[in-house]
Write an enzyme that holds these catalytic residues in place. Sequence first.
Site, PDB file in Angstrom:
ATOM      1  CG  HIS A   8     -42.180   9.467   9.145  1.00 50.51           C
ATOM      2  ND1 HIS A   8     -42.324   9.737  10.473  1.00 50.51           N
ATOM      3  CD2 HIS A   8     -41.370  10.432   8.670  1.00 50.51           C
ATOM      4  CE1 HIS A   8     -41.651  10.830  10.781  1.00 50.51           C
ATOM      5  NE2 HIS A   8     -41.070  11.277   9.700  1.00 50.51           N
ATOM      6  CD  GLU A  58     -39.067  18.298   9.433  1.00 50.11           C
ATOM      7  OE1 GLU A  58     -39.559  17.467   8.644  1.00 50.11           O
ATOM      8  OE2 GLU A  58     -38.218  17.990  10.280  1.00 50.11           O
ATOM      9  CG  HIS A  88     -34.231  15.867   9.307  1.00 47.53           C
ATOM     10  ND1 HIS A  88     -34.432  14.567   8.905  1.00 47.53           N
ATOM     11  CD2 HIS A  88     -35.448  16.441   9.335  1.00 47.53           C
ATOM     12  CE1 HIS A  88     -35.724  14.368   8.707  1.00 47.53           C
ATOM     13  NE2 HIS A  88     -36.366  15.481   8.961  1.00 47.53           N
ATOM     14  CD  GLU A 148     -40.648   8.204  15.257  1.00 46.35           C
ATOM     15  OE1 GLU A 148     -41.486   9.069  15.506  1.00 46.35           O
ATOM     16  OE2 GLU A 148     -40.625   7.599  14.182  1.00 46.35           O
ATOM     17  CD  GLU A 149     -36.118   9.798  20.307  1.00 43.99           C
ATOM     18  OE1 GLU A 149     -35.170   9.390  20.941  1.00 43.99           O
ATOM     19  OE2 GLU A 149     -36.524   9.248  19.280  1.00 43.99           O
TER      20      GLU A 149
END
Length: 858
Positions: A306, A227, A151, A200-201
């Site tokens: 994060h 990831e 992402h 978060e989602e």
Amino acid sequence: MASRMTAYPFMISDSLLLFSLAEALPQPVSDLVNPITGLPQLSEARVLAYAKYLSEDIGYRTVGTREHALSDAWMVQQAEEFRSQCEDIVRAYPDRKLECEVWHQRGSGSHRFDMMGHRLYKTYVDLTNIIVRVSDGTPEGKEHAVLVNAHLDSTLPSPGAADDALPVGIMLECMRVLAHTPDWKPTHAIIFFGVFNNAEESLQDASHLFSTQHPTASTVRAAVNLEAAGTTGREILFQATSEQMIRAYARVPRPFGTIVANEVFSSGIILSDTDFRQFEQYLNVTGLDASSMFLIAIVGNSYLYHMRKDVVENIEPGVAQHMGENVLSLLLYLSSPESPLPTLTEGYSPPSTVFFQFLGQFIIYSFRAAKIAYTSLFVLSAVFIRLAYVNPAPALKNGKSILGEQIKSALAVSAAVVGAFVGANVVAATMVNVLGKGMSWFSSERACVFLYAPAALTGALISQLPMGRVREHSAFCSVLLLQSFLACVGQLAGIGSAGVFALSGFPILVALVLNSMLTKPGDDLSLWSYVVAMSTPLSLGAQMYYITLDVFVPLTGRIGEEAPAEYIIASIVAGAGAYAIPLLVPFVHRFGRRTIVRAALLFSMTIAVMMAVFSMRSPFDSMHQKRVFVIHMENVTTQEQHLHVAAADGAPGFELLAQSIAQEFSVPGAIPAPMNMSAWNNDWDTLYPFSAFLTPYKFELPLRPEYLDAPEHSFNILAANDTIDRIAGTRSFTIVVDHPGIIWTSITFEAHVLQWTLDNNPPDEYAQHYIKEGSFYGHDTWKMDLVIKIPEHDPDARIRVNFVGIHEKAMWPAKKAEKAEGGRAMQLFEEFDAWIDREMEGKVDALLIGCVGGITTV
Ligand SMILES: *[C@@H]1O[C@H](CO)[C@@H](O)[C@H](O)[C@H]1NC(C)=O
Ligand SMILES: *[C@@H]1O[C@H](CO)[C@@H](O)[C@H](O)[C@H]1NC(C)=O
Ligand SMILES: *[C@@H]1O[C@H](CO)[C@@H](O)[C@H](O)[C@H]1NC(C)=O
Ligand SMILES: *[C@@H]1O[C@H](CO)[C@@H](O)[C@H](O)[C@H]1NC(C)=O
């Protein structure tokens, strides 16, 4: 005698050697082309350059922000450049079978997405995906594809260099290397999927868009999700849903992973933290059912996950090379004629393979083989122990049979395991409740071992005292029997992780056999038996420590105050310790009760020293920071402004910090009041559902007048095309949410909804509804049609809508560079950030966001 003296150091070096063999990362490569072979190669330097561009030149790429739009444009440009390179290659070498297609998908939609027991809907406007398909250009070649995704966006508080710019860079590098490799021809297509998700989602909006609206979605047979939750160490196979993908992964140059991690994470124990669970579940319901999926992730040093410090500088050299080469090799295999992709049309088989990292090797075998092997181990052990049994002293027969003796030593061994857990948890309870020094080990993944291993050892030793005399040899045999029994039963129950007990049982059996061949019957066990028998438990145990502590220790910094962090960590140390030195019981009984008492005393003193030392440690430091969340809330309904402060961990001291914050930033005399964090606490809606972990530290602080701000953005909720049907008893209308300058809006309201555009079956009752929006930058209106039932008490069927969103220009530190545009909120944040940095000596990472919210009736 000489053999005894040399045996001890061996017992220790055994494990260290074995583990170090397995630890190395590859050398980072910087040349794009291998100077010797002349072939393209994956370059870490290039991957990091991409990651640096995304995370530093562009910066915080939160969905909906301008930076997010910039990274989208950048990625489109990369994809287009790649396509034209492909075309050049095909022109230069007309016999290359290569086609590169690019899509810049844009779309809107909505979907239901439940989390942590709450019904939640997501709606998005004009989100994008960048999709690159590399194939041989034939319809057959495109029929079955592997999807690899990373992402492009970063979460709210982080520039996201490792998470997930680095995997994006790896995808780009894989594309370059594959296209420029002269003989490479993809039998099956590879779809590179750069997605934007609302972290978060996670992935859901973008995958929803892809899987519901993209023409290539139906060809995806397997998905590889890249990831990073950390910045160091080898990437690990975190979760695999299918047998085929585990087998594919086993072929990469440096596979790393263990079925233990796979089973633990698949079980959903730490659900909120793995995006994967949602990805899997999500894709399942939206048409990619046939895809088998797996997640490979970097997990070392996940303290920066994060956080602001997730920058390229903090990524360990070799990490990108390691992940990159593994991904490249996986793609080469999955696109080759040997690929399992076509077989996956029929669906995939759930994992039925045991895999471990062992002696530096990635070993893999089927559940079937495991059942046979473990059962044989158990039977052989029992038979051998029976045959080799020598009655200790026939003259002094005390009437005890071999069975009696085995039962007694099995009790002793089990008591030691229980004792270890009790010992560690008693110390944990003391640290938290008596000394008030919870999480003292937080700043280092392994520090907790020093605190809890002596406690576990003491517990194990004390548990032996009521046992009386236990024969060393019997206890040794008991360990073997218990382990092989657990392996056998666990595997028969379908738990692949039970294999760890078999792996430690085998060398114990070997040690016993060797011992009986080389010593006289009735002799003590040779110390060499321990050397042989401990090799596996020590090395696998060390590995277990590494992986679980790597994941769980940093995790305790973000699971909320109520999670029993201290007990989780103490139990991990006790459990992994019991596994790593299973032969403690026979070993101590070799020396008798007095030695056990002395050892227990010695370790108790160590505990006292350790507790003193750890009580003086601060849980946090500048590279292992505390997460603090700050919201500047502007209520457009009441014109009030408040500061909300929350922490996500249970370390002591936050109340004091909150009081200092109140003194510094609130009106004189303000006392921060702890608030209840319910699922529908609107103040924290923008962080929902992560906000559930912020319990119960939330303080509302009225702001000083100088921070009060005139709103210069607008947030309007209205009902359009409103019709009331008295006969049917319904009201139909469109809720229009107009939010220029505000992103991540969410609304909640209560109504008996009969129909709406979010999905086909709203709950058939009066209920609270929760809808979150995430749209592309610049899209500031969204709407939904709904038909609601008119309640008896309210003929107009008005609904009260709570709304909240983030002021796009008021996010600190993301928008530091253009702070002037963020108004007073940004000025407050700048002061707050500098203040908290001084006050906490750099041990806090604060996320500061300016929110706008209110309530209205439509
Ligand atoms: C995926 O779908 C299948 C079939 O509908 C179901 O059995 C399985 O439980 C689903 N998996 C998840 C993770 O929801
Ligand atoms: C939080 O909720 C509990 C019970 O749900 C209640 O007793 C308590 O008073 C609440 N605290 C605040 C500050 O609202
Ligand atoms: C109201 O209905 C009209 C006609 O169906 C439609 O064109 C218009 O877009 C609707 N308005 C909203 C805000 O949805
Ligand atoms: C704004 O104030 C109203 C009235 O007190 C309250 O009901 C609402 O929850 C507040 N909203 C936010 C986001 O603070």
